[in-house]
Design a protein around this motif. Sequence first.
Motif, PDB file in Angstrom:
ATOM      1  N   THR A 179      -4.200   8.574  -1.538  1.00  0.00           N
ATOM      2  CA  THR A 179      -3.676   9.813  -0.971  1.00  0.00           C
ATOM      3  C   THR A 179      -3.841   9.803   0.547  1.00  0.00           C
ATOM      4  OG1 THR A 179      -5.793  10.988  -1.146  1.00  0.00           O
ATOM      5  CG2 THR A 179      -4.301  11.086  -3.060  1.00  0.00           C
ATOM      6  N   TYR A 180      -3.083  10.679   1.208  1.00  0.00           N
ATOM      7  CA  TYR A 180      -3.222  10.818   2.653  1.00  0.00           C
ATOM      8  C   TYR A 180      -4.648  11.234   3.013  1.00  0.00           C
ATOM      9  CZ  TYR A 180       1.843  10.468   3.160  1.00  0.00           C
ATOM     10  OH  TYR A 180       3.140  10.010   3.146  1.00  0.00           O
ATOM     11  N   GLN A 181      -5.232  12.110   2.210  1.00  0.00           N
ATOM     12  CA  GLN A 181      -6.585  12.559   2.482  1.00  0.00           C
ATOM     13  C   GLN A 181      -7.588  11.421   2.344  1.00  0.00           C
ATOM     14  OE1 GLN A 181      -8.158  15.519  -0.257  1.00  0.00           O
ATOM     15  NE2 GLN A 181      -9.335  16.463   1.383  1.00  0.00           N
ATOM     16  N   VAL A 228       0.863  -1.180   0.000  1.00  0.00           N
ATOM     17  CA  VAL A 228       0.000   0.000   0.000  1.00  0.00           C
ATOM     18  C   VAL A 228       0.897   1.227   0.000  1.00  0.00           C
ATOM     19  CG1 VAL A 228      -1.778   1.326   1.203  1.00  0.00           C
ATOM     20  CG2 VAL A 228      -1.861  -1.175   1.230  1.00  0.00           C
ATOM     21  N   ALA A 229       0.735   2.083  -0.999  1.00  0.00           N
ATOM     22  CA  ALA A 229       1.513   3.318  -1.099  1.00  0.00           C
ATOM     23  C   ALA A 229       0.587   4.506  -0.865  1.00  0.00           C
ATOM     24  CB  ALA A 229       2.180   3.424  -2.464  1.00  0.00           C
ATOM     25  N   VAL A 230       1.078   5.483  -0.124  1.00  0.00           N
ATOM     26  CA  VAL A 230       0.306   6.685   0.181  1.00  0.00           C
ATOM     27  C   VAL A 230       1.080   7.886  -0.345  1.00  0.00           C
ATOM     28  CG1 VAL A 230      -0.955   7.958   1.952  1.00  0.00           C
ATOM     29  CG2 VAL A 230      -0.480   5.522   2.279  1.00  0.00           C
ATOM     30  N   VAL A 231       0.415   8.722  -1.122  1.00  0.00           N
ATOM     31  CA  VAL A 231       1.046   9.876  -1.765  1.00  0.00           C
ATOM     32  C   VAL A 231       0.296  11.149  -1.376  1.00  0.00           C
ATOM     33  CG1 VAL A 231       1.906   8.514  -3.712  1.00  0.00           C
ATOM     34  CG2 VAL A 231      -0.339   9.611  -3.867  1.00  0.00           C
ATOM     35  N   ARG A 247      -0.760  13.796  -3.256  1.00  0.00           N
ATOM     36  CA  ARG A 247      -1.723  14.408  -4.177  1.00  0.00           C
ATOM     37  C   ARG A 247      -2.300  13.376  -5.140  1.00  0.00           C
ATOM     38  NH1 ARG A 247      -1.888  19.764  -3.578  1.00  0.00           N
ATOM     39  NH2 ARG A 247      -0.115  20.784  -2.554  1.00  0.00           N
ATOM     40  N   GLU A 248      -3.503  13.657  -5.577  1.00  0.00           N
ATOM     41  CA  GLU A 248      -4.259  12.746  -6.429  1.00  0.00           C
ATOM     42  C   GLU A 248      -3.512  12.377  -7.694  1.00  0.00           C
ATOM     43  OE1 GLU A 248      -7.631  10.377  -7.087  1.00  0.00           O
ATOM     44  OE2 GLU A 248      -7.249  11.652  -5.339  1.00  0.00           O
ATOM     45  N   HIS A 249      -2.912  13.375  -8.344  1.00  0.00           N
ATOM     46  CA  HIS A 249      -2.299  13.111  -9.647  1.00  0.00           C
ATOM     47  C   HIS A 249      -1.013  12.286  -9.550  1.00  0.00           C
ATOM     48  CE1 HIS A 249      -0.204  16.745  -8.276  1.00  0.00           C
ATOM     49  NE2 HIS A 249       0.790  16.373  -9.047  1.00  0.00           N
ATOM     50  N   LEU A 250      -0.507  12.079  -8.322  1.00  0.00           N
ATOM     51  CA  LEU A 250       0.698  11.270  -8.163  1.00  0.00           C
ATOM     52  C   LEU A 250       0.394   9.775  -8.094  1.00  0.00           C
ATOM     53  CD1 LEU A 250       2.623  13.433  -5.536  1.00  0.00           C
ATOM     54  CD2 LEU A 250       2.848  13.449  -8.026  1.00  0.00           C
ATOM     55  N   LYS A 251      -0.872   9.426  -7.915  1.00  0.00           N
ATOM     56  CA  LYS A 251      -1.219   8.006  -7.775  1.00  0.00           C
ATOM     57  C   LYS A 251      -0.897   7.224  -9.043  1.00  0.00           C
ATOM     58  CE  LYS A 251      -5.564   8.262  -6.452  1.00  0.00           C
ATOM     59  NZ  LYS A 251      -6.869   7.874  -5.872  1.00  0.00           N
TER      60      LYS A 251
END
Length: 408
Positions: free
Chosen positions: A117-119, A73-76, A78-82
């Motif tokens: 994302t973190y959010q 599981v990766a957390v980034v 911002r949305e566009h970085l996914k």
Amino acid sequence: MEVPSNSSSFDRLRMTNGWKLPLRRWQREAFEAWWSARPQDALIVATPGAGKTRFATRLAHALLTENEVRRVVAVVPREHLKSQLAAAMAGAGIALDARFENGAGALASDMHGAVVTYQQLAFAPQVFRSLARVPTLVILDEIHHAGDQATWGNALREAFEFARYRVGMSGTPFRSDGTPIPFVHYRAGESQADYAYDYTQALRDGVCRPLVFPLQGGYAEWVSSDGEIVSASFETALRSRTQQSERVRTVLTQENWLGDVIVKGHQKLLELRNGPHPEAGGLAIAMNQQHARFIADLMRERIGITPTIVVSDEDGASKRIGAFARSRDAWIVAVHMISEGVDIPRLRVGIFASNVNTELYFRQFCGRFVRTQRAGGNQHAFVYLADDPRLRELASRVTHDVRVYLKG
């Protein structure tokens, strides 16, 4: 909510292909250091543009291959970085779902994990706590964002309390601001990296470009926050940081001042495009959406260029950024969107037209221009900014790293 344990769905996802992608020296060293110790929590600090995602991909590949973890599981931030991170992992045969929705609850059977994302995680930490019931590697990209809001940090703790491995990555050294960042070790209030790779080292290795900062003087007149009419050039010593910030904000909204900076930046870009780097691109960062459109209008008027505009995570940003990265278009204008994490190696000229002057934000912006694209030739990149004392100080710290490299 049911999560498969050791079912055939995991057996089908066993890594069968060996590692084939090249690694830079620091990526190999960081991986070998982590692999020999295998700590549950680790922090990797590497200068922007150094290639943290490739390191994370190598780690995930090895753990999946050895069957030490069954999920990633990766957390980034911002949305566009996914989609960008998922694409990088896919290059090593790792399938991460960049469109995972909290409501789904479970992963598709053909996925090794997800990128969120973190959010998104903060909205439903229990979903990810359930996903991490099986042995899981958690990659926390630009982990300093976990301190942006206390709820984000609390959600990370709840979601990944029992994860087998948690690896935080950051492109910018950071200090605790009173909101402890989960899974990071501190000493005297400062985060402790398990492996660090700074800008000077990256310059010596040819991983990053040297940066040059053309400082732009000027004159401004404005009504201060206390109702006083103030007029000053950048050579004028002002009595407070507030007035310095007001001066910067004023020139950034002046057609003549900002238009002249755009012309200078474009002339430098043309010099590069007409010479050693024909596909070189430029990035201007704006204060807000209205300001971004103001900059775009100035570009059309002053240099005859219609730039790409990226102002929100919700407006197809990832596609526009990707299209610009693949094109030979000259300019892209953004609001925060390209401050970190986005890989556009052809960026060579920047205009820092933001009123955010923290070191973290400034260095993240500078990181968009430092990634080398080819061997040999003049690799310098240029960031134009107001000759404000705070920005001058931030630029001087980066310049110091460049001078250390040149002397070395």
